[in-house]
Write an enzyme that holds these catalytic residues in place. Sequence first.
Site, PDB file in Angstrom:
ATOM      1  N   ARG A 133      -9.810   0.396   8.469  1.00  0.00           N
ATOM      2  CA  ARG A 133      -9.468  -1.015   8.651  1.00  0.00           C
ATOM      3  C   ARG A 133     -10.264  -1.708   9.741  1.00  0.00           C
ATOM      4  O   ARG A 133      -9.852  -2.774  10.226  1.00  0.00           O
ATOM      5  CB  ARG A 133      -7.982  -1.250   8.818  1.00  0.00           C
ATOM      6  CG  ARG A 133      -7.281  -0.548   9.875  1.00  0.00           C
ATOM      7  CD  ARG A 133      -5.940  -0.437   9.364  1.00  0.00           C
ATOM      8  NE  ARG A 133      -4.825  -0.896  10.065  1.00  0.00           N
ATOM      9  CZ  ARG A 133      -3.610  -0.701   9.540  1.00  0.00           C
ATOM     10  NH1 ARG A 133      -3.468  -0.152   8.359  1.00  0.00           N
ATOM     11  NH2 ARG A 133      -2.570  -1.062  10.196  1.00  0.00           N
ATOM     12  N   ARG A 135      11.068  -0.470  11.194  1.00  0.00           N
ATOM     13  CA  ARG A 135       9.946  -0.177  12.080  1.00  0.00           C
ATOM     14  C   ARG A 135       9.910  -1.165  13.248  1.00  0.00           C
ATOM     15  O   ARG A 135      10.160  -2.346  13.058  1.00  0.00           O
ATOM     16  CB  ARG A 135       8.622  -0.249  11.291  1.00  0.00           C
ATOM     17  CG  ARG A 135       8.276   1.042  10.605  1.00  0.00           C
ATOM     18  CD  ARG A 135       7.111   0.948   9.647  1.00  0.00           C
ATOM     19  NE  ARG A 135       5.946   0.199  10.120  1.00  0.00           N
ATOM     20  CZ  ARG A 135       4.823   0.065   9.424  1.00  0.00           C
ATOM     21  NH1 ARG A 135       4.709   0.644   8.240  1.00  0.00           N
ATOM     22  NH2 ARG A 135       3.824  -0.641   9.891  1.00  0.00           N
ATOM     23  N   ARG A 160      12.054  -4.976   5.362  1.00  0.00           N
ATOM     24  CA  ARG A 160      11.679  -3.585   5.044  1.00  0.00           C
ATOM     25  C   ARG A 160      12.508  -2.555   5.807  1.00  0.00           C
ATOM     26  O   ARG A 160      12.805  -2.701   6.975  1.00  0.00           O
ATOM     27  CB  ARG A 160      10.201  -3.351   5.368  1.00  0.00           C
ATOM     28  CG  ARG A 160       9.824  -1.869   5.161  1.00  0.00           C
ATOM     29  CD  ARG A 160       8.359  -1.651   5.112  1.00  0.00           C
ATOM     30  NE  ARG A 160       7.691  -2.055   6.336  1.00  0.00           N
ATOM     31  CZ  ARG A 160       6.367  -1.975   6.501  1.00  0.00           C
ATOM     32  NH1 ARG A 160       5.603  -1.548   5.521  1.00  0.00           N
ATOM     33  NH2 ARG A 160       5.832  -2.358   7.636  1.00  0.00           N
ATOM     34  N   ARG A 206       0.065  -8.482  13.807  1.00  0.00           N
ATOM     35  CA  ARG A 206      -0.588  -7.625  12.801  1.00  0.00           C
ATOM     36  C   ARG A 206      -1.347  -8.459  11.776  1.00  0.00           C
ATOM     37  O   ARG A 206      -2.428  -8.072  11.338  1.00  0.00           O
ATOM     38  CB  ARG A 206       0.454  -6.752  12.097  1.00  0.00           C
ATOM     39  CG  ARG A 206       0.882  -5.553  12.944  1.00  0.00           C
ATOM     40  CD  ARG A 206       2.223  -5.026  12.518  1.00  0.00           C
ATOM     41  NE  ARG A 206       2.227  -4.490  11.172  1.00  0.00           N
ATOM     42  CZ  ARG A 206       3.297  -4.431  10.396  1.00  0.00           C
ATOM     43  NH1 ARG A 206       4.463  -4.870  10.848  1.00  0.00           N
ATOM     44  NH2 ARG A 206       3.210  -3.922   9.189  1.00  0.00           N
ATOM     45  N   LYS A 265       0.847  -1.211   0.000  1.00  0.00           N
ATOM     46  CA  LYS A 265       0.000   0.000   0.000  1.00  0.00           C
ATOM     47  C   LYS A 265       0.877   1.253   0.000  1.00  0.00           C
ATOM     48  O   LYS A 265       0.703   2.152  -0.820  1.00  0.00           O
ATOM     49  CB  LYS A 265      -0.930   0.011   1.232  1.00  0.00           C
ATOM     50  CG  LYS A 265      -1.820  -1.221   1.334  1.00  0.00           C
ATOM     51  CD  LYS A 265      -2.733  -1.180   2.540  1.00  0.00           C
ATOM     52  CE  LYS A 265      -2.065  -1.167   3.896  1.00  0.00           C
ATOM     53  NZ  LYS A 265      -1.312  -2.393   4.230  1.00  0.00           N
TER      54      LYS A 265
HETATM   55  P1  AP5 Z   1       4.811  -1.517   1.966  1.00  0.00           P
HETATM   56  O1  AP5 Z   1       4.413  -0.786   0.747  1.00  0.00           O
HETATM   57  O2  AP5 Z   1       5.548  -0.805   3.016  1.00  0.00           O
HETATM   58  O3  AP5 Z   1       3.542  -2.328   2.580  1.00  0.00           O
HETATM   59  P2  AP5 Z   1       2.208  -1.786   3.236  1.00  0.00           P
HETATM   60  O4  AP5 Z   1       1.068  -2.432   2.553  1.00  0.00           O
HETATM   61  O5  AP5 Z   1       2.225  -0.296   3.302  1.00  0.00           O
HETATM   62  O6  AP5 Z   1       2.333  -2.456   4.666  1.00  0.00           O
HETATM   63  P3  AP5 Z   1       2.340  -1.812   6.129  1.00  0.00           P
HETATM   64  O7  AP5 Z   1       3.131  -2.768   6.985  1.00  0.00           O
HETATM   65  O8  AP5 Z   1       2.769  -0.394   6.111  1.00  0.00           O
HETATM   66  O9  AP5 Z   1       0.847  -1.946   6.471  1.00  0.00           O
HETATM   67  P4  AP5 Z   1       0.248  -1.925   7.849  1.00  0.00           P
HETATM   68  O10 AP5 Z   1      -1.161  -1.825   7.470  1.00  0.00           O
HETATM   69  O11 AP5 Z   1       0.591  -3.063   8.733  1.00  0.00           O
HETATM   70  O12 AP5 Z   1       0.961  -0.690   8.586  1.00  0.00           O
HETATM   71  P5  AP5 Z   1       0.493   0.794   8.814  1.00  0.00           P
HETATM   72  O13 AP5 Z   1       1.682   1.661   8.759  1.00  0.00           O
HETATM   73  O14 AP5 Z   1      -0.679   1.118   7.972  1.00  0.00           O
HETATM   74  O15 AP5 Z   1       5.687  -2.790   1.477  1.00  0.00           O
HETATM   75  C1  AP5 Z   1       6.207  -3.722   2.415  1.00  0.00           C
HETATM   76  C2  AP5 Z   1       7.598  -4.207   1.945  1.00  0.00           C
HETATM   77  O16 AP5 Z   1       7.455  -4.958   0.739  1.00  0.00           O
HETATM   78  C3  AP5 Z   1       8.585  -3.084   1.617  1.00  0.00           C
HETATM   79  O17 AP5 Z   1       9.868  -3.505   2.011  1.00  0.00           O
HETATM   80  C4  AP5 Z   1       8.492  -2.937   0.101  1.00  0.00           C
HETATM   81  O18 AP5 Z   1       9.698  -2.462  -0.456  1.00  0.00           O
HETATM   82  C5  AP5 Z   1       8.190  -4.364  -0.319  1.00  0.00           C
HETATM   83  N1  AP5 Z   1       7.323  -4.462  -1.503  1.00  0.00           N
HETATM   84  C6  AP5 Z   1       6.209  -3.759  -1.780  1.00  0.00           C
HETATM   85  N2  AP5 Z   1       5.631  -4.158  -2.935  1.00  0.00           N
HETATM   86  C7  AP5 Z   1       6.425  -5.184  -3.398  1.00  0.00           C
HETATM   87  C8  AP5 Z   1       6.365  -6.052  -4.569  1.00  0.00           C
HETATM   88  N3  AP5 Z   1       5.373  -5.943  -5.473  1.00  0.00           N
HETATM   89  N4  AP5 Z   1       7.324  -6.992  -4.716  1.00  0.00           N
HETATM   90  C9  AP5 Z   1       8.341  -7.102  -3.798  1.00  0.00           C
HETATM   91  N5  AP5 Z   1       8.443  -6.331  -2.680  1.00  0.00           N
HETATM   92  C10 AP5 Z   1       7.496  -5.389  -2.487  1.00  0.00           C
HETATM   93  O19 AP5 Z   1      -0.027   0.729  10.315  1.00  0.00           O
HETATM   94  C11 AP5 Z   1       0.877   0.541  11.380  1.00  0.00           C
HETATM   95  C12 AP5 Z   1       0.142   0.562  12.703  1.00  0.00           C
HETATM   96  O20 AP5 Z   1      -0.507   1.832  12.884  1.00  0.00           O
HETATM   97  C13 AP5 Z   1      -1.005  -0.463  12.837  1.00  0.00           C
HETATM   98  O21 AP5 Z   1      -0.531  -1.724  13.248  1.00  0.00           O
HETATM   99  C14 AP5 Z   1      -1.863   0.209  13.907  1.00  0.00           C
HETATM  100  O22 AP5 Z   1      -1.311   0.082  15.188  1.00  0.00           O
HETATM  101  C15 AP5 Z   1      -1.779   1.691  13.508  1.00  0.00           C
HETATM  102  N6  AP5 Z   1      -2.828   2.046  12.538  1.00  0.00           N
HETATM  103  C16 AP5 Z   1      -2.657   2.534  11.283  1.00  0.00           C
HETATM  104  N7  AP5 Z   1      -3.840   2.741  10.677  1.00  0.00           N
HETATM  105  C17 AP5 Z   1      -4.792   2.384  11.584  1.00  0.00           C
HETATM  106  C18 AP5 Z   1      -6.205   2.341  11.537  1.00  0.00           C
HETATM  107  N8  AP5 Z   1      -6.883   2.723  10.452  1.00  0.00           N
HETATM  108  N9  AP5 Z   1      -6.863   1.932  12.648  1.00  0.00           N
HETATM  109  C19 AP5 Z   1      -6.213   1.568  13.761  1.00  0.00           C
HETATM  110  N10 AP5 Z   1      -4.864   1.555  13.868  1.00  0.00           N
HETATM  111  C20 AP5 Z   1      -4.163   1.956  12.774  1.00  0.00           C
HETATM  112 MG    MG Z   2       2.425   1.124   4.849  1.00  0.00          MG
END
Ligand code: AP5
Ligand code: MG
Length: 217
Positions: free
Chosen positions: A88, A159, A126, A170, A13
Amino acid sequence: MRVILLGPPGAGKGTQVERVAKHLGVNRVSSGDLFRDHVQKNSELGRLARSYMDRGALVPDDVTIRMVMGWINAPEQAKGFVLDGFPRTLAQAGALAQAMNGKGGIHRVLYINVPEAELVSRLSGRLVCRSCHTPYNSKMSPPKKEGKCDKCGGQLYQREDDKPEAVRKRLQVYVKETEPLVEYYRSKGLLAEVNGGRSIEEVGKALVEAVTQQVHR
Ligand code: AP5
Ligand code: MG
């Protein structure tokens, strides 16, 4: 155009959100990045969010909804937006639907689907820029210069919630709280599913195609 990027942790994402937003000419936001900015500033919200994020749990709905709605309701977002990481939970989706009621609603939900084994391997490698939040991967998409962001020169770090125990948690939270949104948006005819197991370039192209089809419908 108002678009949501939906998918499990590590689906890509954060990697793809800028491409989709640029294509549509709108701003984008990642709820996780908003929280991490607060953590970095050590604000009251940051301290609260951190106590959930570091162990891979979701930040409570009321706090999250207030923060993201603050961003959505800013005048700069009047022509649309792309959301990464929000909603989410079904409660967050309901709050968003209510807020968009009378404003044309949400136009498209892009669901990036990736097998779980691939997610674990992506997250373990990552690295993220401390300044602009661009994600890299030490194996699959390394930066040109070790430890430095290609885009802004910022410092790269791992992270806290990418450590194995938090990743497991997660993924469990995703299945229980967020996966039901796939059927919720499918039943509304808004879902476009994209196979996220391909290269970054191929996935980006597929997402832009999926969102463009909607624009011309
Ligand atoms: P990346 O693009 O970073 O993945 P992502 O989908 O953004 O995954 P996240 O881990 O950021 O999602 P998340 O939902 O757990 O975390 P968030 O920050 O939203 O890619 C991942 C890796 O893969 C990278 O190394 C990249 O280079 C690689 N990659 C990407 N595409 C690729 C491909 N096609 N091929 C190969 N490699 C690839 O949330 C974090 C925390 O915040 C949550 O746990 C929660 O505590 C809080 N939070 C955030 N939003 C909310 C909400 N709405 N409600 C409640 N709590 C929330
Ligand atoms: Mg992300």
